[in-house]
Design an enzyme around this catalytic site. Structure first.
Site, PDB file in Angstrom:
ATOM      1  CD  GLU A 178     -10.060   8.173  -0.999  1.00 31.78           C
ATOM      2  OE1 GLU A 178     -10.455   7.136  -1.577  1.00 31.78           O
ATOM      3  OE2 GLU A 178      -9.255   8.163  -0.056  1.00 31.78           O
TER       4      GLU A 178
ATOM      5  CD  GLU B 207      -5.568   8.948  10.251  1.00 28.88           C
ATOM      6  OE1 GLU B 207      -5.992   9.351   9.163  1.00 28.88           O
ATOM      7  OE2 GLU B 207      -4.978   7.867  10.392  1.00 28.88           O
TER       8      GLU B 207
ATOM      9  CD  GLU C 240      -7.232   2.641   1.050  1.00 25.49           C
ATOM     10  OE1 GLU C 240      -7.929   2.183   0.118  1.00 25.49           O
ATOM     11  OE2 GLU C 240      -7.199   3.843   1.337  1.00 25.49           O
TER      12      GLU C 240
ATOM     13  CE  LYS D 222      -3.024   2.796   2.890  1.00 26.10           C
ATOM     14  NZ  LYS D 222      -3.967   2.921   3.995  1.00 26.10           N
TER      15      LYS D 222
HETATM   16  C1  ISJ Z   1      -4.209  11.069   3.014  1.00 25.12           C
HETATM   17  C2  ISJ Z   1      -5.361  11.549   3.450  1.00 25.12           C
HETATM   18  O1  ISJ Z   1      -6.238  10.842   4.230  1.00 25.12           O
HETATM   19  C3  ISJ Z   1      -5.888   9.572   4.720  1.00 25.12           C
HETATM   20  C4  ISJ Z   1      -6.204   8.514   3.733  1.00 25.12           C
HETATM   21  C5  ISJ Z   1      -7.428   7.868   3.739  1.00 25.12           C
HETATM   22  C6  ISJ Z   1      -7.776   6.879   2.647  1.00 25.12           C
HETATM   23  O2  ISJ Z   1      -6.951   6.673   1.759  1.00 25.12           O
HETATM   24  O3  ISJ Z   1      -8.898   6.343   2.624  1.00 25.12           O
HETATM   25  C7  ISJ Z   1      -8.364   8.117   4.760  1.00 25.12           C
HETATM   26  C8  ISJ Z   1      -8.036   8.916   5.813  1.00 25.12           C
HETATM   27  C9  ISJ Z   1      -6.656   9.392   6.015  1.00 25.12           C
HETATM   28  O4  ISJ Z   1      -5.954   8.483   6.787  1.00 25.12           O
HETATM   29  C10 ISJ Z   1      -5.747  12.972   3.194  1.00 25.12           C
HETATM   30  O5  ISJ Z   1      -6.787  13.394   3.700  1.00 25.12           O
HETATM   31  O6  ISJ Z   1      -4.998  13.679   2.512  1.00 25.12           O
END
Ligand code: ISJ
Length: 407
Positions: A392, A213, A257, A168
């Protein structure tokens, strides 16, 4: 140096107390800390290794010596009372700019109780402040990579996952907005606090955002952490939203993930802890722009453990780096094509007892004068689709974007 903490009757919202110049903040649901002025400051240089921890070690030594020289007079005696240092660390050891600040004035609120801490002498610790200034018109510029270039990089990462030991990797991108005049950081802060009540709204040396987070909260010997990874959009209707949530909770790709992020936290935390409680299945965390898989972790530390070495060990979790960590860090360095600076690094505060709260600096922008550089990333695994990962990041950008434009 002296630090004096007194109880305060002031019921105003913490963010309303901040002056416009160099505000410091860590606030959630109206509680937390706001601060301003500089009594002491440490800025750390770049270190030789991406995965190095010299900036955390140097910060720990500085904190120990700083707190030992302060004469504390604290009537309140809760986490966050007495002298407090705000901090923000770079994601990558090779980036300079990790910064710690001991503010001159701190106002804190916890469980409805409010206090004021003043370091040194301050004739007017709570000055009247002008209202936050609107950001005004913004010109948007693409970031380091165009959307198409970033998608190509995601495809390359997927290939690496299929052909190497990489499982990952979190890839991020940036976006730049330029205003006609210096941006008043309090404007996006207020908006983020209103839109994201479940997030920690923070600002440290211009790095301003609302992170869901929590990397670690320390209260005495107790530790808490909230691991996030695995993301879905919010639905337009309640039915839509429920379907998206169910799909997320049962998606093999997202659950995998997420599991990498939980495992990386467990592995780094275990050597420090006498107790460690990690739920077997993630729950759902719903925010205004996205929903996440979330695992709340609890642990107990031996009494004399210092906090910063724990922080150093936890960073970077696979929520922002990847698995295996070192391989992922190298791939990020090679493919992203940009400096993350303090994005995705730990941000938060620590007091003289070692209590504190540190989040991962996500959903943020580095605001410097009239310029804002926004960041967003997404976890890439074997069956990631570049367009879905791009979408996303667009959803994640929306938090700070809306906070800047007011729309
Ligand atoms: C990397 C980010 O978020 C992170 C990545 C995530 C994911 O890939 O699903 C979810 C929450 C965070 O741990 C960001 O917001 O830039």
């Amino acid at each position: 140096m002296t630090a004096r903490t007194v109880a305060l009757r002031d019921q105003r919202a913490l963010l309303d107390l901040l002056p416009p110049a160099a505000p410091l903040a860590w606030v959630r649901r109206g509680e937390g800390l706001v601060a301003w002025g500089v009594a002491a400051r440490l800025e750390l240089p770049a270190e030789p290794e991406r995965s190095g921890i010299q900036r955390f070690t140097a910060a720990d030594e500085w904190l120990e010596s700083l707190f030992s020289t302060i004469v504390v007079d604290d009537d309140v005696g809760v986490p966050g009372s007495g002298p407090v240092v705000f901090g923000s660390f770079t994601f990558d050891g090779r980036d300079a700019g990790s910064t710690l600040i001991l503010p001159r004035v701190v106002v804190g609120r916890r469980d409805g109780q409010t206090w004021l801490t003043v370091v040194g002498d301050e004739a007017d610790p709570l000055p009247a402040v002008p209202p936050p200034r609107p950001v005004g018109a913004l010109r948007w510029r693409p970031g380091t990579l165009s959307e198409a270039e970033w998608c190509a990089v995601v495809s390359q990462a997927v290939d690496r996952i299929h052909t190497t030991g990489l499982a990952k990797v979190v890839l991020a991108r940036d976006l730049v907005a330029e205003a006609d005049h210096p941006i008043d950081v309090r404007t996006p802060l207020q908006r983020l606090a209103a839109d994201y009540p479940d997030c920690y709204v923070y600002s440290v040396v211009g790095l301003t955002g609302a992170t869901p987070e929590l990397l670690l909260r320390r209260t005495g010997t107790r530790l808490e952490s909230l691991v996030l990874a695995g993301t879905a959009p919010r639905g337009a209707t309640a039915d839509d939203d429920a379907v998206l949530a169910k799909t997320l909770l049962t998606s093999a790709k997202d659950v995998e993930e997420h599991a990498y992020a939980v495992e990386s936290l467990r592995e780094s935390l275990a050597p420090f802890c006498t107790e460690l409680d990690v739920p077997r299945h993630p729950e759902l965390l719903r925010l205004a722009n996205v929903q996440h898989l979330a695992t709340p972790v609890r642990a107990v530390l031996p009494a004399k453990t210092a906090t910063l070495p724990v922080l150093a060990a936890l960073h970077p979790t696979a929520a922002v780096g990847g698995t295996p960590t070192r391989v992922a860090m190298d791939v990020i360095g090679e493919l992203e094509g940009m400096r993350r600076d303090r994005y995705a690094g730990p941000v938060g505060w620590i007091d003289a007892r070692g209590d504190g709260e540190w989040g991962i600096a996500l959903r943020c922008a580095q605001i410097t004068g009239p310029r804002a550089r926004l960041f967003a990333g997404a976890g890439i695994v074997a069956d990631s689709d570049p367009q879905a990962e791009l979408a996303e990041t667009v959803a994640k950008f929306r938090a700070v974007r809306a906070a800047l434009t007011g729309r």
